[in-house]
Design a protein around this motif. Structure first.
Motif, PDB file in Angstrom:
ATOM      1  N   ARG A  76       1.738   6.482  -5.418  1.00 27.11           N
ATOM      2  CA  ARG A  76       2.699   7.324  -4.706  1.00 27.11           C
ATOM      3  C   ARG A  76       2.016   8.152  -3.620  1.00 27.11           C
ATOM      4  O   ARG A  76       2.609   8.418  -2.573  1.00 27.11           O
ATOM      5  CB  ARG A  76       3.423   8.239  -5.696  1.00 27.11           C
ATOM      6  N   TRP A  77       0.742   8.564  -3.863  1.00 28.71           N
ATOM      7  CA  TRP A  77       0.024   9.297  -2.823  1.00 28.71           C
ATOM      8  C   TRP A  77      -0.171   8.406  -1.598  1.00 28.71           C
ATOM      9  O   TRP A  77       0.071   8.837  -0.456  1.00 28.71           O
ATOM     10  CB  TRP A  77      -1.328   9.772  -3.355  1.00 28.71           C
ATOM     11  N   CYS A  78      -0.600   7.174  -1.822  1.00 30.75           N
ATOM     12  CA  CYS A  78      -0.778   6.229  -0.711  1.00 30.75           C
ATOM     13  C   CYS A  78       0.548   5.937  -0.016  1.00 30.75           C
ATOM     14  O   CYS A  78       0.619   5.867   1.220  1.00 30.75           O
ATOM     15  CB  CYS A  78      -1.397   4.930  -1.224  1.00 30.75           C
ATOM     16  N   TYR A  79       1.599   5.794  -0.807  1.00 29.77           N
ATOM     17  CA  TYR A  79       2.922   5.506  -0.254  1.00 29.77           C
ATOM     18  C   TYR A  79       3.384   6.660   0.626  1.00 29.77           C
ATOM     19  O   TYR A  79       3.834   6.458   1.760  1.00 29.77           O
ATOM     20  CB  TYR A  79       3.903   5.282  -1.406  1.00 29.77           C
ATOM     21  N   ASP A  80       3.267   7.887   0.113  1.00 22.89           N
ATOM     22  CA  ASP A  80       3.729   9.061   0.855  1.00 22.89           C
ATOM     23  C   ASP A  80       2.930   9.298   2.129  1.00 22.89           C
ATOM     24  O   ASP A  80       3.431   9.923   3.074  1.00 22.89           O
ATOM     25  CB  ASP A  80       3.661  10.305  -0.034  1.00 22.89           C
ATOM     26  N   HIS A  81       1.695   8.802   2.175  1.00 23.58           N
ATOM     27  CA  HIS A  81       0.859   8.958   3.365  1.00 23.58           C
ATOM     28  C   HIS A  81       0.852   7.695   4.233  1.00 23.58           C
ATOM     29  O   HIS A  81      -0.012   7.543   5.104  1.00 23.58           O
ATOM     30  CB  HIS A  81      -0.568   9.339   2.949  1.00 23.58           C
ATOM     31  N   ASN A  82       1.818   6.799   3.995  1.00 24.93           N
ATOM     32  CA  ASN A  82       2.001   5.600   4.823  1.00 24.93           C
ATOM     33  C   ASN A  82       0.752   4.718   4.877  1.00 24.93           C
ATOM     34  O   ASN A  82       0.434   4.136   5.913  1.00 24.93           O
ATOM     35  CB  ASN A  82       2.426   5.992   6.247  1.00 24.93           C
ATOM     36  N   LEU A  83       0.074   4.599   3.743  1.00 26.83           N
ATOM     37  CA  LEU A  83      -1.157   3.819   3.671  1.00 26.83           C
ATOM     38  C   LEU A  83      -0.967   2.444   3.037  1.00 26.83           C
ATOM     39  O   LEU A  83      -1.909   1.648   2.997  1.00 26.83           O
ATOM     40  CB  LEU A  83      -2.222   4.594   2.878  1.00 26.83           C
ATOM     41  N   LEU A  84       0.221   2.168   2.510  1.00 24.58           N
ATOM     42  CA  LEU A  84       0.457   0.901   1.822  1.00 24.58           C
ATOM     43  C   LEU A  84       1.046  -0.116   2.799  1.00 24.58           C
ATOM     44  O   LEU A  84       2.234  -0.073   3.133  1.00 24.58           O
ATOM     45  CB  LEU A  84       1.405   1.111   0.644  1.00 24.58           C
TER      46      LEU A  84
END
Length: 333
Positions: free
Chosen positions: A303-311
């Motif tokens: 979710r951290w990666c998702y929220d920071h547009n990293l996925l």
């Protein structure tokens, strides 16, 4: 609501009643041979092949026809979970609804919705509709057309629920596809859309550079590279780190990994969007009660990666209800 025969070679009356000439919106008439649909007003004729009306050729989307007809990627439990997550609809709420799958591909989600009791119409620009026909051959209530989503051959405001999962961003004008499909939703009906998410600037730059190469490759030359990506997607740690730089699938199934990676690098068009952008489209198209749908996967790092547009390959996902009078009285067709 099932059948034991092979994919139907006839057109149901329900499909005939809703079909319209995509050029002028006039009703279509099936000729005596049941091989063509004719428009009395435009004098256009559209062939019916293997029981599926064909309004377009594959054009720039031919890679999708290839991948969906070649790879076996349907998994019942997974497809049901993905459908629920990406549409925001519980399967128990679909019974009796008239549903449009806009960009149905190989028919995985047509099958899910129909098995839950929905009356499903699937539209796709490619010959993937033939794979969908086979996959859904046991279901009487699935009707398919090969058509351009910007010019759908249906009566506007005919559907209780419309969804599109991972399709619109492969047209040269995502917004035009969104608006055209939105017109198919009845007042009070629901509309769910999943699009690729815009990533960090450096990820977007790497992806654009790679796709300038891969989109010029033939499927025969591209597929070995996709198999390499699928191999990397099966290696622990690498399949959760390197794919944040260069996209490749880490799906548990090998064939899905090959297909998903091919799906990323082959299409001529691929656009990425933001949640705010997608929400604005819903509002401007007359939708309200907007819901931002969360990703299917969980976990704090994810979710951290998702929220920071990293996925890379993750999505923006919104559901809305079409405004209009008598929404509370909106009932299934």
């Amino acid at each position: 609501m099932t059948k034991e025969t092979s994919p139907q070679s006839f057109l149901s009356q329900e499909l005939l009643d809703i079909l319209r000439d995509p050029t002028d919106g006039s009703p279509l008439v099936l000729d005596e041979s049941q091989a063509n649909l004719n428009s009395p007003t435009s004098e256009k004729s559209y062939p019916v092949k293997n029981g599926i009306p064909r309004f377009v050729e594959q054009e720039h989307l031919s890679s999708f026809g290839l991948q969906w007809n070649k790879y076996e990627v349907a998994h019942d439990d997974e497809d049901r979970a993905t459908f629920t997550a990406k549409t925001g609809m519980e399967l128990s709420d679909l019974n009796g609804l008239r549903i449009l799958d806009a960009g149905c591909g190989g028919g995985r989600y047509c099958k899910v919705a129909a098995e839950a009791g929905g009356i499903v119409f699937g539209a796709d620009h490619t010959t993937a509709v033939e794979k969908a026909s086979k996959l859904c051959s046991h279901l009487d209530q699935v009707r398919l057309v090969q058509a351009d989503l910007k010019h759908l051959p249906f009566e506007p405001e005919s559907f209780d629920f419309v969804f599109s999962i991972g399709v619109m961003h492969h047209d040269k004008d995502t917004r035009a596809v969104f608006d055209a499909v939105a017109r198919m939703v009845k007042p009070g009906g629901k509309y769910s859309v999943w699009l690729y998410r815009k990533n960090q600037w450096w990820q977007e730059g790497i992806n654009s550079g790679l796709r300038k190469i891969t989109t010029r490759m033939s499927p025969e030359k591209l597929e070995p590279w996709c198999r390499l990506g699928a191999w990397l997607g099966g290696i622990p740690v690498i399949n959760k780190t390197l794919n944040k730089v260069v996209n490749f699938s880490n799906h548990p199934n090998w064939e899905n990994r090959v297909c998903d990676t091919f799906d990323w690098f082959a299409p001529a068009y691929q656009y990425h969007h933001t949640v705010d952008e997608l929400q604005s489209w819903f509002k401007e198209a007359g939708f309200e009660q907007l819901k931002i749908l969360p990703p299917e996967k969980t976990g704090s790092f994810y979710r951290w990666c998702y929220d920071h547009n990293l996925l890379i390959g993750s999505g923006v996902n919104v559901q809305g209800t079409k405004s209009g009078e008598n929404q509370a009285d909106n009932k299934p067709s």
